[in-house]
Scaffold this motif. Structure first.
Motif, PDB file in Angstrom:
ATOM      1  N   ARG A 345       0.818  -1.217   0.000  1.00 44.86           N
ATOM      2  CA  ARG A 345       0.000   0.000   0.000  1.00 44.86           C
ATOM      3  C   ARG A 345       0.854   1.271   0.000  1.00 44.86           C
ATOM      4  N   ALA A 346       2.170   1.131  -0.042  1.00 40.94           N
ATOM      5  CA  ALA A 346       3.060   2.294   0.063  1.00 40.94           C
ATOM      6  C   ALA A 346       2.772   3.300  -1.042  1.00 40.94           C
ATOM      7  N   ARG A 347       2.871   4.577  -0.679  1.00 40.41           N
ATOM      8  CA  ARG A 347       2.655   5.673  -1.622  1.00 40.41           C
ATOM      9  C   ARG A 347       3.776   6.687  -1.446  1.00 40.41           C
ATOM     10  N   PRO A 348       4.113   7.418  -2.496  1.00 38.95           N
ATOM     11  CA  PRO A 348       5.223   8.379  -2.407  1.00 38.95           C
ATOM     12  C   PRO A 348       4.968   9.536  -1.454  1.00 38.95           C
ATOM     13  N   ASP A 349       3.704   9.771  -1.070  1.00 39.82           N
ATOM     14  CA  ASP A 349       3.399  10.871  -0.157  1.00 39.82           C
ATOM     15  C   ASP A 349       3.776  10.557   1.286  1.00 39.82           C
ATOM     16  N   PHE A 350       4.152   9.307   1.560  1.00 42.37           N
ATOM     17  CA  PHE A 350       4.392   8.895   2.936  1.00 42.37           C
ATOM     18  C   PHE A 350       5.844   8.438   3.103  1.00 42.37           C
ATOM     19  N   TYR A 351       6.101   7.339   3.817  1.00 39.44           N
ATOM     20  CA  TYR A 351       7.479   6.942   4.112  1.00 39.44           C
ATOM     21  C   TYR A 351       8.310   6.764   2.845  1.00 39.44           C
ATOM     22  N   GLU A 352       9.504   7.313   2.872  1.00 40.23           N
ATOM     23  CA  GLU A 352      10.411   7.173   1.738  1.00 40.23           C
ATOM     24  C   GLU A 352      10.739   5.710   1.468  1.00 40.23           C
ATOM     25  N   GLU A 353      10.875   4.911   2.535  1.00 41.92           N
ATOM     26  CA  GLU A 353      11.204   3.498   2.383  1.00 41.92           C
ATOM     27  C   GLU A 353      10.004   2.613   2.721  1.00 41.92           C
ATOM     28  N   GLY A 354       8.801   3.172   2.617  1.00 42.85           N
ATOM     29  CA  GLY A 354       7.601   2.474   3.061  1.00 42.85           C
ATOM     30  C   GLY A 354       7.347   1.145   2.381  1.00 42.85           C
ATOM     31  N   GLU A 355       7.749   0.994   1.129  1.00 46.80           N
ATOM     32  CA  GLU A 355       7.499  -0.272   0.444  1.00 46.80           C
ATOM     33  C   GLU A 355       8.291  -1.415   1.072  1.00 46.80           C
ATOM     34  N   ASN A 356       9.326  -1.093   1.837  1.00 50.27           N
ATOM     35  CA  ASN A 356      10.123  -2.121   2.514  1.00 50.27           C
ATOM     36  C   ASN A 356       9.619  -2.424   3.918  1.00 50.27           C
ATOM     37  N   TYR A 357       8.609  -1.701   4.376  1.00 47.99           N
ATOM     38  CA  TYR A 357       8.071  -1.910   5.715  1.00 47.99           C
ATOM     39  C   TYR A 357       6.945  -2.944   5.666  1.00 47.99           C
ATOM     40  N   PRO A 358       6.720  -3.671   6.746  1.00 46.97           N
ATOM     41  CA  PRO A 358       5.561  -4.576   6.782  1.00 46.97           C
ATOM     42  C   PRO A 358       4.264  -3.783   6.824  1.00 46.97           C
ATOM     43  N   GLU A 359       3.172  -4.425   6.440  1.00 45.72           N
ATOM     44  CA  GLU A 359       1.867  -3.774   6.531  1.00 45.72           C
ATOM     45  C   GLU A 359       1.331  -3.908   7.949  1.00 45.72           C
ATOM     46  N   VAL A 360       0.688  -2.858   8.418  1.00 45.82           N
ATOM     47  CA  VAL A 360       0.202  -2.834   9.781  1.00 45.82           C
ATOM     48  C   VAL A 360      -0.924  -3.854   9.956  1.00 45.82           C
ATOM     49  N   ARG A 361      -0.986  -4.449  11.129  1.00 48.90           N
ATOM     50  CA  ARG A 361      -2.023  -5.449  11.397  1.00 48.90           C
ATOM     51  C   ARG A 361      -3.399  -4.788  11.380  1.00 48.90           C
ATOM     52  N   THR A 362      -4.292  -5.350  10.573  1.00 48.64           N
ATOM     53  CA  THR A 362      -5.621  -4.790  10.378  1.00 48.64           C
ATOM     54  C   THR A 362      -6.665  -5.872  10.611  1.00 48.64           C
ATOM     55  N   GLU A 363      -7.688  -5.555  11.392  1.00 49.15           N
ATOM     56  CA  GLU A 363      -8.777  -6.500  11.618  1.00 49.15           C
ATOM     57  C   GLU A 363      -9.774  -6.380  10.475  1.00 49.15           C
ATOM     58  N   GLU A 364     -10.049  -7.491   9.794  1.00 47.26           N
ATOM     59  CA  GLU A 364     -10.913  -7.455   8.626  1.00 47.26           C
ATOM     60  C   GLU A 364     -12.304  -7.985   8.947  1.00 47.26           C
ATOM     61  N   HIS A 365     -13.310  -7.341   8.346  1.00 51.66           N
ATOM     62  CA  HIS A 365     -14.713  -7.705   8.525  1.00 51.66           C
ATOM     63  C   HIS A 365     -15.293  -7.963   7.135  1.00 51.66           C
ATOM     64  N   THR A 366     -15.711  -9.202   6.879  1.00 55.34           N
ATOM     65  CA  THR A 366     -16.161  -9.567   5.541  1.00 55.34           C
ATOM     66  C   THR A 366     -17.643  -9.904   5.465  1.00 55.34           C
ATOM     67  N   SER A 367     -18.333  -9.962   6.592  1.00 56.44           N
ATOM     68  CA  SER A 367     -19.757 -10.296   6.593  1.00 56.44           C
ATOM     69  C   SER A 367     -20.536  -9.206   7.311  1.00 56.44           C
ATOM     70  N   LEU A 368     -21.644  -8.788   6.723  1.00 56.02           N
ATOM     71  CA  LEU A 368     -22.513  -7.784   7.326  1.00 56.02           C
ATOM     72  C   LEU A 368     -23.887  -8.391   7.584  1.00 56.02           C
ATOM     73  N   PRO A 369     -24.605  -7.884   8.575  1.00 57.05           N
ATOM     74  CA  PRO A 369     -24.199  -6.788   9.464  1.00 57.05           C
ATOM     75  C   PRO A 369     -23.125  -7.238  10.444  1.00 57.05           C
ATOM     76  N   ASP A 370     -22.342  -6.281  10.886  1.00 54.11           N
ATOM     77  CA  ASP A 370     -21.258  -6.555  11.825  1.00 54.11           C
ATOM     78  C   ASP A 370     -21.181  -5.398  12.810  1.00 54.11           C
ATOM     79  N   SER A 371     -21.121  -5.724  14.064  1.00 50.70           N
ATOM     80  CA  SER A 371     -20.991  -4.694  15.087  1.00 50.70           C
ATOM     81  C   SER A 371     -19.992  -5.168  16.124  1.00 50.70           C
TER      82      SER A 371
END
Length: 556
Positions: A345-371
């Motif tokens: 997800r690295a973009r030039p507007d952010f970290y200069e070396e961001g493409e070499n960094y791991p992606e941050v842990r994200t909790e994913e929700h694939t079924s709705l409704p979800d609360s």
């Protein structure tokens, strides 16, 4: 310094967490029972024969300065047996040979015999092992960079404790301690402390992620910066920031080595952990915070933070509130956003070396409704991604104590600020909510509800958009204003906000409207009335918990 000396005085707090052992607020509470955890940890590293096999330190820890610092400053509260077992930390290593660096600033102590022997190769036949000269040269380079170029103060002189007035560095085998090295504080002088460095004698142990000349270079830059730290603040309490900033300094000095890559997963895998945690792993991954500060605000901000520590002589995180543009809340909010745009997800507007960094842990929700609901501690962040793949959705977010939060919504490569308090969003097929807590203590709750939009799938009903798209787009200020039209079923306040592509608000206008059609406009100027440059901007329209956002192109 002899065992039992009271020259070094502890401060009022010790936040030490390593291998699951915690020592906190020993002096402020008046209870010293947890000091045994510090003793056990120190013994597991420096005197493993005095502890059970289950307690022995096994993992690599980049730098042992935090635990050495804690032991030294809390020495008055250690047991007699622990003081005896840890006596090596209270006296300098005894090595038979030494070499004065070319600058005359550093004396490197070493031996060519026994288990502490340095590599004896001497290509120039001058009688000094090349390894020793490489260490001395790296230290001279660290001085030039950190003092002469970056403007940090010299470390306090030790009054000839190592034989003369040079700063002392001792080379001996640290591979069995699973560390590159450490800086040992020795004697208080005013608000500062003298110190000396201990480094590995060959940097070839299999446990080291980086070896050889690269390891010499980064360790010299890292540990010399610790000597400078003790000039600003000669006590215990800032160990986490010492490690973050020293690991950052390595990369300033040797950008191509990237030893800090080895630890980034400890941070990106646990964004919900407070920034100031140190456990032998997290603080080195969290060095990305210093990279963020440098890239966002300029390299001098790190020095200003240390200067504020020196001026205040406090371990309170609040002392940086005015050092950071916008304070902790804005800084943590932007930091959380930057940490999303790494890896693929690295973009030039952010970290200069961001493409070499791991992606941050994200909790994913694939079924709705979800609360759901959760809580987040101070100086931490959380990431929830909703991608139901079943049509557009409605999303509701409620934040406890909204003034402490700074958040974002990200969808389809676009990002815009999340509202405070309660936020409602409509019409998105995929969205990530990023939430960051920008205060220095406490825990704060949040809850969310995501469901399919009324007009999606097999459901019935309609969903009316809050507003039309802004026109014209692209927008030429010389030819008129940007106009957003909307319709309200009830009277209320409507706000229009303009942000840079990096999420910095440059203009905002609020106005009360009656029911019916209404419009807001922007003339291409910031809140100070100055024309903004050509580029891509984000507009955000808010009304009653609902919002509409998008990108606009401004052309001059």
């Amino acid at each position: 310094m002899s065992i039992g000396s009271d020259i070094l005085k502890p401060n009022n707090t010790l936040g030490f967490l390593l291998k699951g052992l915690t020592v906190v607020s020993l002096l402020s509470t008046g209870s010293y029972g947890d000091i045994s955890a510090l003793e056990n940890l120190a013994l597991s590293i420096f005197a493993p024969d005095r502890t059970s096999p289950a307690r022995r330190q096994g993992k690599f820890v980049k730098c042992l300065t935090p635990i050495v610092s804690s032991v030294k400053f809390y020495e008055p509260y250690l047991s007699r047996n622990a003081k005896i077992a840890l006596s090596s930390l209270f006296s300098r290593p005894q090595l038979p040979k030494s070499y004065l660096s070319r600058s005359g600033l550093f004396r490197v102590h070493y031996t060519t015999e026994g288990s502490d022997a340095v590599p004896t190769e001497d290509k120039d036949k001058d009688g000094i092992p090349d390894f020793v000269q490489e260490v001395a040269s790296a230290l001279d380079s660290a001085y030039v960079l950190e003092v002469e170029i970056l403007g940090y103060p010299e470390p306090v002189k030790d009054g000839g404790a190592g034989g003369d007035d040079a700063w002392d560095v001792y080379l001996h085998d640290l591979g069995h301690l699973s560390t590159y090295g450490f800086t040992n504080p020795e004697r208080r002088i005013g608000n500062s402390s003298t110190s000396y460095i201990e480094m590995d004698n060959d940097f070839q142990d299999p446990v080291f992620p980086t070896k050889g000349l690269d390891a010499i270079h980064i360790t010299a830059a890292h540990e010399f910066f610790h000597m400078i730290h003790y000039t600003y603040y000669g006590r215990s309490g800032w160990e986490w920031w010492m490690e973050i900033s020293s690991t950052w300094m390595e990369d300033v000095a040797y950008d191509d080595v990237n030893d800090y890559y080895n630890y980034l997963s400890f941070f990106f895998g646990h964004p919900e952990v407070p920034l100031n945690r140190y456990d032998g792993s997290h603080e080195y991954g969290a060095s990305v915070f210093a990279h963020f500060l440098e890239e966002r605000f300029g390299r001098d901000i790190i020095r200003r933070m240390w200067e504020e520590i020196g001026r205040r002589q406090s371990t309170s995180l609040r002392i940086w509130e005015k050092v950071f543009p916008g304070g902790w809340r804005d800084v943590m909010g932007e930091f959380a956003l930057w940490n999303y745009f790494t890896g693929k997800r690295a973009r030039p507007d952010f970290y200069e070396e961001g493409e070499n960094y791991p992606e941050v842990r994200t909790e994913e929700h694939t079924s709705l409704p979800d609360s759901g609901q959760g809580s987040l501690p101070y100086l931490a962040s959380v990431y929830h991604r909703f991608l139901p793949r079943g049509g557009s959705m409605d999303f509701f977010l409620s934040l406890q104590e909204p003034g402490v939060w700074k958040g974002w919504f990200v969808s389809d490569g676009e990002w815009w600020p999340a509202g405070t308090g309660e936020s409602r969003m409509e019409g998105e097929e995929e969205v990530t909510w990023i939430g960051a807590v920008g205060v220095t203590e406490g825990n704060y709750g949040y809850r969310y509800l995501a469901s399919y939009e009324a007009s999606a799938g097999d459901t019935t009903g309609t969903s009316q958009q809050l507003a039309e798209f802004p026109l014209p787009n692209p927008f030429l200020p010389e030819e008129g204003k940007l106009v957003v039209r909307f319709h309200l079923d009830e009277p209320g306040k409507v706000s229009m906000e303009i942000y840079t592509i990096l999420g910095r608000q440059i203009w905002k206008h609020e106005e009360e409207f009656p029911p019916g059609d209404g419009k807001l406009s922007w003339n291409g100027r910031n809140s100070e009335g100055k024309p903004v440059a050509s580029g891509i901007y984000i507009y955000l329209l808010r009304y009653g918990g609902r919002s509409r956002k998008g990108k606009i192109a401004l052309v001059r």
